[in-house]
Enzyme design. Structure first.
Site, PDB file in Angstrom:
ATOM      1  N   GLY B  42       0.848  -1.188   0.000  1.00 34.96           N
ATOM      2  CA  GLY B  42       0.000   0.000   0.000  1.00 34.96           C
ATOM      3  C   GLY B  42       0.884   1.238   0.000  1.00 34.96           C
ATOM      4  CG  LEU B  43      -0.848   5.248   0.124  1.00 36.37           C
ATOM      5  CD1 LEU B  43      -1.647   6.307   0.858  1.00 36.37           C
ATOM      6  CD2 LEU B  43      -0.299   5.826  -1.177  1.00 36.37           C
ATOM      7  CB  ALA B  44       3.266   2.429   4.611  1.00 40.17           C
ATOM      8  NE  ARG B 331     -12.454  10.567   9.171  1.00 38.17           N
ATOM      9  CZ  ARG B 331     -11.578  10.058   8.321  1.00 38.17           C
ATOM     10  NH1 ARG B 331     -10.797   9.060   8.696  1.00 38.17           N
ATOM     11  NH2 ARG B 331     -11.470  10.537   7.113  1.00 38.17           N
ATOM     12  CG  LEU B 441      -4.502   9.098   1.992  1.00 39.09           C
ATOM     13  CD1 LEU B 441      -5.050   9.778   0.745  1.00 39.09           C
ATOM     14  CD2 LEU B 441      -4.440   7.606   1.758  1.00 39.09           C
TER      15      LEU B 441
END
Lengths: 253, 639
Positions: B42-44, B331, B441
């Site tokens: 993924g991103l990481a 949230r 992100l």
């Protein structure tokens, strides 16, 4: 409106890459609601099969919201089914009628060998990207992001091309099993943007060559790819790719 | 073992720079001799693998999907934060740091969060250089929007597909290194064990998901970037295959698991439609920029169509209760408020939903403007619900979305096992007890592009290139353990009558009811008993078909569910021990007079890291005290 659609499913079963496959019929599958997505419907069928001691049907799917590009079913002869701009994970059973017979197959293409049942190997698409679908910059200090202004319309067009999810429906839908829409979309994104300009010739030449090496067919401008694309990527991207390719082979790089 | 966070000395603003000046370097000739394993793309993971490959290390990258581009980061919608201050609205590194640490309800490590804010700007520059098509203004500059928990507009976005575009940027950088021969990519491989030799992470055992064979890989360091554990709840916004297995197996090999009870419940998801449902779909937080959240004031109105309820009979409860932040409260606050109005019987739809209404925004800005910003989200909503959100308000309800807890790491992102680094959602480091929107992100890419390349190097500089090979007995032992577990599932699977999914769903229900949006001591104790029953059933009465020597997704799931059951128990235990409310962890016994989370800084200002003590043994709790030298702990207020 029904919570028990009594659907008949005709599903491609294939034990492994070398095994011969065949369709298997599952008649009047119980418990299918019109609110289910297509993959949820297959989940229900699989639970039924496991309870009968049978092996579950293998299929790909991950995000189930139309963005990861992993789901890859041909439904009634159409990649991702008949609904426009929709991945099969977002196709809901409400688009079928009670008692329908639905034929489910994997994405078919020489470059996408079947792994098992409805699961195929799409590694060829990664190898096309590896051949040049990037801007060659290393991680490290870069100029300020706003140092380079990019016309909004151009940026938006680049985005439209970049929205490709790499599912391969374009290949499955094409009678030639061509990957031109997939490849064209990446080439268009990067050749529109100033960041990609420096290596645009090398990029297009290598990516197009890789398509051939992988065994994808050529484009005959039939447009099936665009019609099947869940992200409605435009056929224009293929024209851009062809133009970029000609430019590349007639110039030094 | 005491938990040493290894935070550098000196003023907060100088810590990262002084760390960078002091790190040991590895010469190019030695980098070529060093192997690094990266699990997860993924991103990481993708950004770490690409960056380490560029530096010259030999990287082996693994993912469970058919392509690294499928990682769940792809589904992130709204955006990525950075302290660029392009809109000139008063943003700064300090403010991004402060908002993040406050948003996390003062349960994160100051130095890590500050570093995150510091490198945030470089991420945007890096992604733009890669050709990521961020949204732009007509003048050609980058566009920004606001997100929950902030009063500035610092979020960069690419329509509603920011995660996709950032991941494709990292994925392309990764494949560039594959092409260069510096990264070897292994797809459809699932990490099932960590191999530890003399206290150091030396490799992994994976299952080849295509043919079922067990493979061994050795390296000088292992980076885990395998995401969060939200799927423990069965229903969540996480992708179907997201799981905690790699992290959990590392826990069992000595990596501490920190704050497992800190999970994020996202307020804006499409409500559950039926029991067959396999996952829930997120509607990006960015929608709260323009959408107004409301329910009817009167219970008797809940079944009326929205347009028949006049404005004076609508309760825009977030705007009324939190006038400064309104619909953009964090949230956890938005989720709890949605639950409480539904508990009062004022929920719409099937009773578990509130409206997110765009009619004012459409009237003010026109439908085209709304379409430009959120077109794909509206399209997705219409697909799933068969309702048109341009005409009728969306129905939304909270769902499990992100896990702040994860493997404990120090300032270098190294776990309690030397040589095992953990990045992105898989670690616990930056979000405290609640993550702000558009920060996941940022953290994933910060870890991968701008932190690990230095900290892994600092570790490898002290290592000998000639490490162990897969011939070492530790690999054989770990391989045998993995095979034993898999064969156990296959053998037991022929005898029972309850499927993996049936147990999984039961686990999810227990966790959602008792370890979800609000928790009580009594409920948590009940959950421990219920989870033990599920575990007992899963170990004795499982129904599973197929073989281990073939593609078999149900077998994969069995291993993941076995781990989710154990992790679920640890989550419950952690929630039970933490006698306070903070961020996403809300204990009903600990709340202020007006129902907000009531922290106990005197007794609980620490990260709770759990150590595995063996099967059937109680895990041991270790505490890393959180020292706040730069911010004053305050009752979080968004009023």
């Amino acid at each position: 409106m029904s919570d028990d659609m009594k659907l008949n499913l005709r599903v491609w079963r294939q034990a492994g890459p070398e095994a011969a496959g065949a369709f298997v019929d599952y008649k009047a599958v119980p418990g299918i609601s019109e609110h289910m997505s297509f993959l949820e419907m297959l989940d229900v069928l699989n639970e039924m099969l496991i309870h009968r001691g049978e092996v579950a049907i293998e299929f790909d799917g991950d995000c189930r919201e139309g963005i990861c590009g992993q789901c890859s079913l041909t439904v009634n002869g159409q990649a991702h089914g008949g609904e426009r701009g929709t991945t099969v994970c977002q196709l809901h059973m409400r688009s079928f009628r009670e008692g329908d017979t639905i034929v489910v197959e994997p994405f078919r293409a020489k470059a996408f060998p079947v792994i098992k049942d409805l699961v195929v190997d799409r590694g060829a698409l990664d190898r096309i990207i590896a051949a040049g679908g990037y801007v060659s910059v290393n991680t490290g200090p870069k100029p300020d992001a706003n140092g380079m202004r990019i016309n909004k319309d151009i940026s938006d067009r680049a985005f439209d091309a970049a929205a490709c999810i790499g599912c391969g429906a374009c290949v499955a839908a094409c009678p030639n099993a061509s990957a031109s829409l997939f490849t064209g979309a990446k080439i268009t994104q990067l050749s529109l943007l100033p960041q990609g300009d420096a290596e645009r010739n090398r990029r297009v030449a290598r990516m197009v060559d890789q398509m051939d090496i992988e065994g994808f067919g050529n484009c005959s401008n039939l447009g099936e790819c665009e019609a099947a694309c869940p992200k409605e990527i435009s056929l224009d991207n293929i024209a851009v790719m062809k133009r970029e390719y000609l430019r590349a082979i007639f110039s030094k790089f | 073992m005491t938990l040493d966070s290894k935070v550098p000395a000196g003023p907060l603003q100088n810590k990262w720079d002084s760390y960078l000046e002091s790190v040991k370097l590895v010469s190019p000739a030695n980098k070529r001799k060093m192997d690094v394993i990266v699990v997860g793309t993924g991103l990481a993971g993708a950004s770490a693998a690409a960056s380490l490959g560029e530096l010259g290390y030999n990287v082996k990258a693994f993912c469970i999907q058919d392509s690294p581009r499928r990682a769940h980061s792809i589904a992130a919608q709204g955006g990525i934060n950075a302290a660029k201050n392009y809109p000139n609205d008063g943003d700064s590194v300090w403010r991004l740091f402060y908002d993040t640490i406050k948003g996390g309800d003062f349960r994160a490590r100051e130095a890590n969060v500050y570093r995150l804010a510091q490198v945030s700007n470089a991420i945007i520059d890096q992604c733009v250089a890669q050709g990521v098509p961020f949204a732009r203004e007509y003048g050609g500059e980058l566009a920004n929007r606001s997100f929950g928990g902030a009063q500035v507009s610092r979020t960069f976005y690419a329509r509603g597909q920011t995660g996709q575009q950032l991941l494709l940027g990292a994925y392309q950088a990764l494949l560039r290194q594959v092409d260069a021969g510096k990264v070897e990519m292994f797809t459809r491989r699932e990490m099932l064990d960590l191999v530890v030799v003399d206290g150091k992470a030396r490799g992994i055992i994976v299952r080849n998901l295509v043919d079922g064979s067990i493979e061994k890989y050795a390296a000088n360091a292992v980076i885990l970037a395998t995401g969060g554990y939200g799927r423990a709840y069965y229903l969540s916004t996480n992708a179907f295959n997201s799981n905690a297995t790699a992290a959990w197996r590392c826990y069992k090999r000595g990596a501490y698991f920190a704050n497992p009870s800190y999970v994020q419940i996202h307020p804006t998801c499409i409500p559950q439609a039926g029991d067959y449902q396999s996952k829930l779909t997120l509607m990006s937080e960015s929608l709260r920029n323009d959408g107004r959240v409301w329910v009817p004031k009167k219970k008797e109105d809940v079944k009326k169509p929205a347009h028949q309820i006049p404005n004076e009979d609508r309760d825009y409860y977030l705007e009324t209760r939190y006038p400064s932040f309104g619909n953009l409260v964090p949230r956890d606050v938005a989720s709890r408020n949605a639950k409480s109005v539904c508990d009062e019987g004022r929920g719409v739809g099937a009773g578990r939903a509130v409206y997110l209404d765009f009619s004012d925004a459409i009237a003010r800005q026109g439908q085209k403007a709304i379409e430009d910003k959120y077109g794909n989200l509206f399209h997705m909503y219409a697909k799933i619900t068969a309702e048109n959100p341009y005409e009728t308000p969306m129905g939304i309800y909270p769902a499990i979305h992100y896990t702040m807890g994860g493997l404990w790491v120090d300032y270098e992102l190294q776990s309690t096992v030397a040589g095992l680094f953990v990045a992105g959602e898989a670690n616990f480091s930056d979000h405290g007890a609640n993550r702000l929107g558009a920060s996941a992100l940022m953290q994933g890419l910060a870890d991968g592009y701008f932190v690990l390349p230095f900290t892994v190097g600092n570790y490898l500089a002290r290592e000998k290139a000639s490490g162990v090979t897969v011939e070492h007995p530790a690999f054989k032992e770990a391989e045998a353990d993995v095979k034993r577990q898999i064969n156990g599932f296959i053998e037991r699977g022929t005898k029972g009558d309850t499927t993996v999914n049936e147990y999984y769903r039961r686990l999810g229900e227990v966790l959602w009811d008792k370890v979800g949006m609000s928790r009580t001591e009594e409920g948590l104790k009940q959950a421990l008993g219920q989870i033990a029953e599920i575990k007992q059933g899963f170990e004795t009465n499982l129904l599973l078909t197929g073989t281990s020597e073939s593609f078999n997704k149900m077998l994969e799931l069995a291993g993941r569910v076995a781990d989710f059951i154990e992790l679920g128990e640890l989550m419950t235990r952690d929630a039970l021990h933490r006698n306070e409310s903070c961020g996403g962890h809300f204990r009903e016994e600990f709340q202020t007079a007006d129902g907000e989370a009531l922290r106990d800084d005197e007794n609980f200002a620490y990260a709770g890291a759990w150590q595995f003590k063996g099967p059937g043994e109680e895990p041991a709790l270790h505490k890393e005290a959180l020292v706040f030298e730069n911010v004053e702990l305050s009752q979080r207020s968004y009023k």
